[in-house]
Design a protein around this motif. Structure first.
Motif, mmCIF file in Angstrom:
data_model
loop_
_atom_site.group_PDB
_atom_site.id
_atom_site.type_symbol
_atom_site.label_atom_id
_atom_site.label_comp_id
_atom_site.label_asym_id
_atom_site.label_seq_id
_atom_site.Cartn_x
_atom_site.Cartn_y
_atom_site.Cartn_z
ATOM 1 N N GLY A 131 0.695 -1.346 -0.164
ATOM 2 C CA GLY A 131 -0.033 0.017 0.166
ATOM 3 C C GLY A 131 0.610 1.147 0.073
ATOM 4 O O GLY A 131 2.163 1.227 0.208
ATOM 5 N N ALA A 132 0.435 2.386 -0.285
ATOM 6 C CA ALA A 132 1.064 3.641 -0.507
ATOM 7 C C ALA A 132 0.310 4.836 -0.266
ATOM 8 O O ALA A 132 0.285 5.768 -0.736
ATOM 9 C CB ALA A 132 1.748 3.796 -1.577
ATOM 10 N N GLY A 134 -2.437 7.051 2.679
ATOM 11 C CA GLY A 134 -2.021 7.943 4.098
ATOM 12 C C GLY A 134 -1.580 7.093 5.142
ATOM 13 O O GLY A 134 -0.747 7.358 5.881
ATOM 14 N N ASN A 157 2.560 -1.230 -4.307
ATOM 15 C CA ASN A 157 1.375 -0.696 -4.386
ATOM 16 C C ASN A 157 0.704 -1.089 -5.837
ATOM 17 O O ASN A 157 1.583 -1.002 -6.720
ATOM 18 C CB ASN A 157 1.277 0.728 -3.911
ATOM 19 N N ARG A 158 -0.404 -1.089 -5.675
ATOM 20 C CA ARG A 158 -1.205 -1.349 -7.011
ATOM 21 C C ARG A 158 -0.950 -0.313 -8.016
ATOM 22 O O ARG A 158 -0.543 -0.401 -9.011
ATOM 23 C CB ARG A 158 -2.979 -1.426 -6.614
ATOM 24 N N LYS A 162 2.589 5.892 -6.695
ATOM 25 C CA LYS A 162 2.296 6.321 -5.402
ATOM 26 C C LYS A 162 3.517 5.786 -4.309
ATOM 27 O O LYS A 162 4.006 6.643 -3.629
ATOM 28 C CB LYS A 162 0.912 6.157 -4.867
ATOM 29 N N SER A 197 -6.315 -0.654 1.722
ATOM 30 C CA SER A 197 -7.676 -0.782 2.293
ATOM 31 C C SER A 197 -8.406 -1.801 1.430
ATOM 32 O O SER A 197 -9.941 -1.814 1.687
ATOM 33 C CB SER A 197 -8.288 0.626 2.223
ATOM 34 N N SER A 198 -7.610 -2.702 0.953
ATOM 35 C CA SER A 198 -8.400 -3.732 0.351
ATOM 36 C C SER A 198 -9.468 -4.566 0.973
ATOM 37 O O SER A 198 -10.185 -5.127 0.625
ATOM 38 C CB SER A 198 -7.460 -4.791 -0.437
ATOM 39 N N GLU A 203 -11.149 -8.120 -0.010
ATOM 40 C CA GLU A 203 -10.048 -8.607 -0.902
ATOM 41 C C GLU A 203 -8.673 -8.734 -0.108
ATOM 42 O O GLU A 203 -8.525 -7.755 0.797
ATOM 43 C CB GLU A 203 -9.777 -7.823 -2.043
HETATM 44 P P1 ATR Z 1 -5.566 4.899 3.968
HETATM 45 O O1 ATR Z 1 -5.646 6.363 4.537
HETATM 46 O O2 ATR Z 1 -6.222 3.827 4.680
HETATM 47 O O3 ATR Z 1 -4.184 4.761 3.456
HETATM 48 P P2 ATR Z 1 -5.885 5.649 1.163
HETATM 49 O O4 ATR Z 1 -4.853 6.723 1.309
HETATM 50 O O5 ATR Z 1 -7.044 5.851 0.410
HETATM 51 O O6 ATR Z 1 -6.237 5.000 2.568
HETATM 52 O O7 ATR Z 1 -4.925 4.227 0.454
HETATM 53 C C1 ATR Z 1 -5.552 3.228 0.210
HETATM 54 C C2 ATR Z 1 -4.396 2.183 -0.188
HETATM 55 O O8 ATR Z 1 -4.908 0.537 -0.325
HETATM 56 C C3 ATR Z 1 -3.552 2.590 -1.426
HETATM 57 O O9 ATR Z 1 -2.304 2.171 -1.428
HETATM 58 C C4 ATR Z 1 -4.547 1.723 -2.474
HETATM 59 O O10 ATR Z 1 -3.975 1.397 -3.731
HETATM 60 P P3 ATR Z 1 -3.726 2.315 -4.845
HETATM 61 O O11 ATR Z 1 -3.009 3.683 -4.635
HETATM 62 O O12 ATR Z 1 -3.604 1.588 -6.156
HETATM 63 O O13 ATR Z 1 -5.259 3.092 -5.052
HETATM 64 C C5 ATR Z 1 -4.772 0.375 -1.601
HETATM 65 N N1 ATR Z 1 -5.811 -0.256 -1.818
HETATM 66 C C6 ATR Z 1 -7.083 -0.334 -1.953
HETATM 67 N N2 ATR Z 1 -7.899 -1.070 -2.554
HETATM 68 C C7 ATR Z 1 -6.971 -1.901 -2.907
HETATM 69 C C8 ATR Z 1 -7.059 -3.411 -3.419
HETATM 70 N N3 ATR Z 1 -8.339 -3.965 -3.710
HETATM 71 N N4 ATR Z 1 -6.159 -4.111 -3.775
HETATM 72 C C9 ATR Z 1 -4.761 -3.700 -3.458
HETATM 73 N N5 ATR Z 1 -4.729 -2.498 -2.759
HETATM 74 C C10 ATR Z 1 -5.609 -1.596 -2.659
#
Ligand code: ATR
Length: 285
Positions: A131-132, A134, A157-158, A162, A197-198, A203
């Protein structure tokens, strides 16, 4: 013993399932102080007004949760170093000049849970962060500081851009880098943290078998009343050391409590109490 009932609250949207009131009341009871801590659901466009009314009416301290941590950061007159690094705040108070001060205790909370409760060292460890968003920005500073830059931290990260940006912004603090997911190395890590936040959509992020060694600790920053999708995936791969973020939640709260009340509560009994409450709760909290 302080006999005055000071007011505290957590603001978020949604907020119904927040455990923060229960945690802070447990701390207050433990250190024999009287506080009142409530949850306040704030309209998405109403944060600034809600914060100023709360303090103007005598409130002593606020926690800020999803989706307001960055917006609250922008409202602060004074910010701690760790809040500036995180670019977000989760703890607020007014100083004697009625100026809004912000701190971020999330990174310290995770660090304490890992190092003190779970006996995980960070120095010279291979750490993979998934993840990347907040949540990741909030933990990188404390992680790199704790390991004095000796840990190797890979962010996947996906959306690669980021991850790359975060690695670039923190690289002056230590050995941190990002790779596109399809170039992820097939080697074992000591610690794997799910900060995506998957799980909210049921997921699990990618978890390659090559990343897992017998001692690997898998940590999900999210928690619930059952194994999160990431921890289920870890369990399927035979991971023994797997933990959710309930300990982090209690630790970040303890750090906020200490900022407000200048007393450090014991966290272990409160983590046990919250775990028991959560296991009896039909919904995610
Ligand atoms: P938070 O404050 O919880 O970090 P955010 O800033 O919205 O929330 O970040 C959510 C993270 O979860 C992001 O890294 C997001 O990937 P993207 O940058 O590609 O959007 C990642 N994320 C959310 N859903 C996902 C999924 N189904 N599979 C993989 N990564 C996911």
């Amino acid at each position: 013993m302080n006999t005055q009932t000071d007011r505290y609250a957590v603001m978020g949207n949604p907020i119904e399932h927040s455990l923060s009131p229960m945690i802070h009341h447990a701390f207050a009871k433990q250190v024999q102080e009287l506080i009142h801590y409530e949850k306040i659901k704030v309209p998405l466009d109403g944060l600034a007004e809600a914060i100023s009314s709360f303090f103007a009416e005598g409130g002593k301290g606020l926690n800020i949760t999803v989706p307001f941590k960055q917006e609250a950061y922008n409202l602060c007159c004074h910010l701690t170093d760790r809040a500036q690094q995180a670019n977000a705040v989760n703890t607020l108070y007014w100083n004697e000049d009625q100026q809004l001060c912000g701190d971020n205790t999330d990174g310290t909370g995770l660090l304490r849970d890992l190092t003190q409760n779970l006996s995980q060292i960070l120095a010279e460890q291979r750490i993979l962060i998934l993840g990347a968003g907040g949540a990741v920005r909030g933990i990188l500073g404390p992680f790199l500081f704790n390991s004095q830059g000796s840990a190797e931290i890979l962010i996947l990260n996906r959306t690669y851009s980021k991850a790359a940006l975060l690695a670039e912004q923190f690289q002056h603090l230590g050995n941190i880098y990002a790779l596109p997911i399809d170039q992820a190395p097939k080697k074992a890590f000591d610690l794997i943290i799910n900060a995506t936040s998957s799980g909210l959509s049921g997921e699990a992020p990618l978890l390659l078998p090559e990343w897992i060694a017998p001692h690997t600790l898998c940590y999900d920053m999210v928690y619930g009343n059952q194994l999160t999708p990431f921890l289920q995936a870890a369990a399927q791969q035979g991971v023994q050391r797997k933990y959710d973020g309930l300990g982090m939640l209690v630790e970040q709260a303890a750090e906020a409590f200490c900022l407000w009340r200048n007393k450090q509560p014991k966290t272990a009994p409160v983590i046990r109490q919250m775990r028991q409450h959560n296991s009896q709760s039909p919904q995610l909290s």
